[in-house]
Design a protein around this motif. Structure first.
Motif, PDB file in Angstrom:
ATOM      1  N   LYS A   1     -41.900  48.753  52.467  1.00  0.00           N
ATOM      2  CA  LYS A   1     -40.694  47.930  52.396  1.00  0.00           C
ATOM      3  C   LYS A   1     -39.392  48.928  52.742  1.00  0.00           C
ATOM      4  CE  LYS A   1     -42.492  44.270  49.555  1.00  0.00           C
ATOM      5  NZ  LYS A   1     -43.774  44.749  48.828  1.00  0.00           N
ATOM      6  N   GLN A   2     -39.815  49.964  53.182  1.00  0.00           N
ATOM      7  CA  GLN A   2     -38.619  51.041  53.452  1.00  0.00           C
ATOM      8  C   GLN A   2     -38.266  51.056  54.834  1.00  0.00           C
ATOM      9  OE1 GLN A   2     -40.641  52.245  50.530  1.00  0.00           O
ATOM     10  NE2 GLN A   2     -38.789  51.471  49.552  1.00  0.00           N
ATOM     11  N   ILE A   3     -36.954  51.306  54.982  1.00  0.00           N
ATOM     12  CA  ILE A   3     -36.663  51.497  56.336  1.00  0.00           C
ATOM     13  C   ILE A   3     -35.944  52.935  56.189  1.00  0.00           C
ATOM     14  CG2 ILE A   3     -34.718  51.079  58.084  1.00  0.00           C
ATOM     15  CD1 ILE A   3     -34.651  48.153  57.092  1.00  0.00           C
ATOM     16  N   GLU A   4     -36.638  53.923  57.046  1.00  0.00           N
ATOM     17  CA  GLU A   4     -36.211  55.423  56.773  1.00  0.00           C
ATOM     18  C   GLU A   4     -35.780  56.053  58.120  1.00  0.00           C
ATOM     19  OE1 GLU A   4     -39.868  56.678  54.175  1.00  0.00           O
ATOM     20  OE2 GLU A   4     -40.271  55.865  56.119  1.00  0.00           O
ATOM     21  N   ARG A   5     -34.815  57.077  57.840  1.00  0.00           N
ATOM     22  CA  ARG A   5     -34.647  57.763  59.180  1.00  0.00           C
ATOM     23  C   ARG A   5     -35.755  58.523  59.565  1.00  0.00           C
ATOM     24  NH1 ARG A   5     -29.924  59.617  61.786  1.00  0.00           N
ATOM     25  NH2 ARG A   5     -28.397  58.008  61.682  1.00  0.00           N
ATOM     26  N   THR A   6     -35.537  58.488  60.986  1.00  0.00           N
ATOM     27  CA  THR A   6     -36.945  59.648  61.283  1.00  0.00           C
ATOM     28  C   THR A   6     -36.463  60.803  61.693  1.00  0.00           C
ATOM     29  OG1 THR A   6     -36.604  58.977  63.723  1.00  0.00           O
ATOM     30  CG2 THR A   6     -38.375  57.668  62.546  1.00  0.00           C
ATOM     31  N   ASN A   7     -36.932  62.147  61.922  1.00  0.00           N
ATOM     32  CA  ASN A   7     -36.465  63.375  62.161  1.00  0.00           C
ATOM     33  C   ASN A   7     -35.748  63.377  63.442  1.00  0.00           C
ATOM     34  OD1 ASN A   7     -37.677  64.353  59.768  1.00  0.00           O
ATOM     35  ND2 ASN A   7     -39.454  64.933  61.143  1.00  0.00           N
ATOM     36  N   GLU A   8     -36.213  62.532  64.594  1.00  0.00           N
ATOM     37  CA  GLU A   8     -35.687  62.267  65.804  1.00  0.00           C
ATOM     38  C   GLU A   8     -34.511  61.747  65.754  1.00  0.00           C
ATOM     39  OE1 GLU A   8     -38.943  61.210  65.298  1.00  0.00           O
ATOM     40  OE2 GLU A   8     -39.780  63.289  65.667  1.00  0.00           O
ATOM     41  N   GLY A   9     -34.129  61.067  64.689  1.00  0.00           N
ATOM     42  CA  GLY A   9     -32.814  60.309  64.588  1.00  0.00           C
ATOM     43  C   GLY A   9     -32.909  58.929  64.818  1.00  0.00           C
ATOM     44  N   GLY A  10     -34.195  58.386  64.662  1.00  0.00           N
ATOM     45  CA  GLY A  10     -34.337  56.794  65.064  1.00  0.00           C
ATOM     46  C   GLY A  10     -34.668  56.402  63.533  1.00  0.00           C
ATOM     47  N   LEU A  11     -35.107  55.207  63.582  1.00  0.00           N
ATOM     48  CA  LEU A  11     -35.472  54.505  62.368  1.00  0.00           C
ATOM     49  C   LEU A  11     -37.207  54.331  62.218  1.00  0.00           C
ATOM     50  CD1 LEU A  11     -32.924  51.896  61.786  1.00  0.00           C
ATOM     51  CD2 LEU A  11     -32.902  54.064  60.516  1.00  0.00           C
ATOM     52  N   LYS A  12     -37.697  54.281  60.805  1.00  0.00           N
ATOM     53  CA  LYS A  12     -38.980  53.854  60.794  1.00  0.00           C
ATOM     54  C   LYS A  12     -38.834  52.598  59.738  1.00  0.00           C
ATOM     55  CE  LYS A  12     -43.705  55.212  59.316  1.00  0.00           C
ATOM     56  NZ  LYS A  12     -44.640  56.188  59.039  1.00  0.00           N
ATOM     57  N   ILE A  13     -39.299  51.506  60.468  1.00  0.00           N
ATOM     58  CA  ILE A  13     -39.122  50.295  59.682  1.00  0.00           C
ATOM     59  C   ILE A  13     -40.673  49.817  58.959  1.00  0.00           C
ATOM     60  CG2 ILE A  13     -38.544  47.907  59.894  1.00  0.00           C
ATOM     61  CD1 ILE A  13     -37.159  48.803  62.348  1.00  0.00           C
ATOM     62  N   GLY A  14     -40.755  49.662  57.833  1.00  0.00           N
ATOM     63  CA  GLY A  14     -42.105  49.376  57.190  1.00  0.00           C
ATOM     64  C   GLY A  14     -42.313  48.055  57.404  1.00  0.00           C
ATOM     65  N   ALA A  15     -43.657  47.558  57.713  1.00  0.00           N
ATOM     66  CA  ALA A  15     -43.958  46.229  58.084  1.00  0.00           C
ATOM     67  C   ALA A  15     -43.746  45.131  57.238  1.00  0.00           C
ATOM     68  CB  ALA A  15     -45.559  46.412  58.487  1.00  0.00           C
ATOM     69  N   LEU A  16     -43.633  45.593  55.860  1.00  0.00           N
ATOM     70  CA  LEU A  16     -43.161  44.333  55.005  1.00  0.00           C
ATOM     71  C   LEU A  16     -41.770  44.137  54.666  1.00  0.00           C
ATOM     72  CD1 LEU A  16     -46.125  44.818  52.476  1.00  0.00           C
ATOM     73  CD2 LEU A  16     -45.875  43.096  54.107  1.00  0.00           C
ATOM     74  N   VAL A  17     -40.826  44.861  55.729  1.00  0.00           N
ATOM     75  CA  VAL A  17     -39.498  44.541  55.599  1.00  0.00           C
ATOM     76  C   VAL A  17     -39.034  43.174  55.987  1.00  0.00           C
ATOM     77  CG1 VAL A  17     -37.028  45.288  56.494  1.00  0.00           C
ATOM     78  CG2 VAL A  17     -38.780  47.039  55.911  1.00  0.00           C
ATOM     79  N   THR A  18     -38.450  42.504  55.189  1.00  0.00           N
ATOM     80  CA  THR A  18     -38.276  41.159  55.516  1.00  0.00           C
ATOM     81  C   THR A  18     -37.240  41.064  56.926  1.00  0.00           C
ATOM     82  OG1 THR A  18     -36.237  40.694  54.260  1.00  0.00           O
ATOM     83  CG2 THR A  18     -38.443  40.427  53.270  1.00  0.00           C
ATOM     84  N   ASN A  19     -37.469  40.000  57.582  1.00  0.00           N
ATOM     85  CA  ASN A  19     -36.361  39.709  58.740  1.00  0.00           C
ATOM     86  C   ASN A  19     -34.931  40.004  58.233  1.00  0.00           C
ATOM     87  OD1 ASN A  19     -38.317  37.690  60.975  1.00  0.00           O
ATOM     88  ND2 ASN A  19     -39.035  39.503  59.987  1.00  0.00           N
TER      89      ASN A  19
END
Ligand code: FAD
Ligand code: FES
Ligand code: FES
Lengths: 332, 183
Positions: free
Chosen positions: A57-75
């Motif tokens: 359920k997390q949204i994290e910054r990636t090392n490249e500077g993008g975003l990794k969005i967990g599959a259960l993050v709500t719309n």
């Protein structure tokens, strides 16, 4: 709906092993698409594996500077996330264009990617449908097909993918991270959904048992110019007839890079790569360049009895969205 | 057996996994305030709050909502004291037959919280500058309430009710009559 067993997965591995060992088992997350399908007997699972209480359920910054969005993050949470609003505004806007607040609160990123077509023939079990059961026929091809595909369709299926979120993600070069018994793998979003060909029963390249765990957005310097334009039969709470996601990198008056993706026109989110390539090096203040890009994007369009209007609608939508992107983006 | 927390009270009920939250509320618990309009997530009549967020109770299974805080329309008034959002619907003719009203009111209640928390909508011009309760426009209210249909078409009254509940001064209903006569 038919009854089924219900289990709450206690880990990703648990969820995967249950659907791998029982091919009639299905994942459920927000439930906003699957419960609806169960009610009309489109799916008759032996068991529902509830993944909604897992992490992811997390949204994290990636090392490249993008975003990794967990599959259960709500719309809702994804659309409102501060970094998404700031750096990927077309993704916020695309999600907010979809469904209603009540649905977006429940709907998850994974479920949104996996939602199935709203073709009325697919939804009505009184009709045959190749997507429901192969080799039974496609009544939409010769029936009422106003909402159906103009690009990439086949004789066996003319359905469109209904997701707004996926169109923005296609424009943003997203990658889908999935996990199965063999471990994790990544699939570029534009290869995640399939064209119908003669196997329209398969919407995606996800293998049985695999679970979507995340979506990864790479950094994209010009994503702030992103625009999402959705055209539909009523102003809100309706699926797209045509939608378009665009972004432009402009230096001086010259286009350096472009993104154009279409929704509501094909069995998958449709990236118009040839139109993007055409735009590179062209002047951003010459609207005939946008007109030509729109012509290129739609040059292979094939229409059915009732959806011919979608070709011109798509071209105009592309022109309008690119014009706003060229001015730096914002609301259309 | 499943255990649901509804309007602050734990209820144990014997329902199959296929029973939706809406059916559990109406058929098993006698809470018939939440309405079934379409049963497919297309009308909003079944709107309830789950952990404070609005949701369609027809699109979720009761068993999936164990341990969550579920609030239905029945919990809003305290005895004869109506909730301010209910009063706003009464004052502004926010309904005719009333069938969609429990869903409209639950949705409005959640909408106010969403705005207080700085949430954005498809029509928010600047996504980095969400509206406040005071600046919430009619266009914003319409977009944010679009998940609730009203077959009596009491939409003008519904918008006015939300405006009042947001602390704004809604136009008098007579004003819109005069306007349409003039037009
Ligand atoms: C009235 C209505 C209007 C709508 N309008 C729009 C619209 O305008 N635009 C739009 O884009 N969408 C629209 N939607 C669809 C909505 O966006 C989807 O229902 C929602 O995104 C699905 O997410 P979910 O988590 O609820 O999925 P679920 O219903 O839980 O699951 C959907 C499917 O995904 C599978 N699944 C779920 N999670 C995973 C995972 N992690 N890995 C693998 N498989 C998984 C399930 O097995 C199931 O097959 C609308 C829906 C309704 C009912
Ligand atoms: S009854 Fe749930 S949305 Fe209509
Ligand atoms: S008041 Fe009758 S449906 Fe809304």
């Amino acid at each position: 709906m038919k009854n089924f067993a219900y289990v709450r997965a206690n880990s990703v591995e648990d969820a995967i092993s249950r659907t791998t060992n029982d091919r009639q088992a299905m994942f459920i997350a927000g439930g906003t698409n699957l419960v609806d399908r169960l009610k009309v007997f489109l799916d008759e699972p032996s068991q529902l594996v509830d993944v909604s209480r897992l992490e992811m359920k997390q949204i994290e910054r990636t090392n490249e500077g993008g975003l990794k969005i967990g599959a259960l993050v709500t719309n809702t949470d994804l659309a409102n996330h501060i970094e998404v609003r700031r750096n990927y505004p077309l993704l916020s806007r695309a999600i907010l264009a979809g469904a209603s607040q009540q649905i977006r609160n429940m709907a998850t990123v994974g479920g949104n990617l996996m939602q199935r077509t709203r073709c009325p023939y697919y939804y009505d079990t009184a009709f045959p449908c190749n997507k429901r059961q192969l080799n039974t026929g496609c009544p939409a091809a010769t029936g009422i097909n106003r909402i159906h595909a103009i690009l990439g369709a086949s004789e066996s299926c003319v359905a469109v993918n209904p997701s707004d979120m996926s169109v923005a993600m296609a424009a943003l070069d997203a990658t889908v991270e999935v996990q199965g018994m063999q471990g994790k793998r990544e699939i570029p979003l534009i290869d995640f959904h399939r064209l119908p060909g003669n196997t329209p029963d398969r919407d995606t390249n996800l293998e049985p048992g695999e679970l979507i765990t995340a979506v990864i957005l790479p950094p994209l310097s010009f994503a702030k110019s992103g625009v999402y334009l959705k055209l539909r039969d009523r102003a809100s709470y309706a699926f797209a007839l045509v939608s378009v996601a665009t972004a432009l990198e402009v230096a001086g008056e010259q286009i350096k890079n472009a993104r154009v993706a279409l929704g509501g026109v094909a069995h998958k989110p449709w990236r118009a790569m040839e139109a993007e390539e055409f735009l590179i090096g062209k002047a951003a203040n010459n609207k005939s360049n946008f007109e030509q890009a729109a012509e290129i994007a739609l040059k292979d369009a094939k229409t059915l009895a009732h959806n011919g209007f979608k070709v011109e609608l798509s071209k105009r939508a592309i022109r309008r969205a690119l014009t706003v992107s060229a001015q730096g983006g914002g609301i259309v | 057996m499943i255990k649901l927390k509804i309007n602050g009270q734990f209820k144990t009920l014997d329902v199959e996994p296929r029973v939706t939250l809406l059916d559990a509320l109406r058929e098993n618990l006698g809470l018939t305030g939440s309405k079934k309009g379409c049963d497919h997530g297309q009308c909003g009549a079944c709107t309830v709050l789950i952990d404070g967020q609005r949701a369609y109770s027809c699109l979720t299974l009761a068993v999936m909502q164990e341990d969550k805080e579920i609030t239905t329309i029945e919990d809003l008034a305290k005895g004869d004291d109506l909730h301010p959002v209910q009063t706003a619907f009464l004052k502004n003719d926010g309904f005719q037959c009333g069938y969609c009203t429990p869903g409209q009111i639950c949705a409005s209640l959640a909408l106010l919280d969403e705005v207080k928390n700085g949430s954005v909508s498809y029509v928010t011009a600047d996504l980095n500058n969400p509206p406040t309760l005071a600046s919430l426009s009619e266009t914003e209210i319409k977009e944010r309430m679009s998940g609730n249909l009203c077959r009596c078409s009491a939409y003008n009254g519904i918008v006015a009710a939300v405006q009042q509940a947001a602390g704004q001064t809604p136009p008098s209903p007579a004003a819109s009559i005069e306007h349409s006569q003039a037009g």
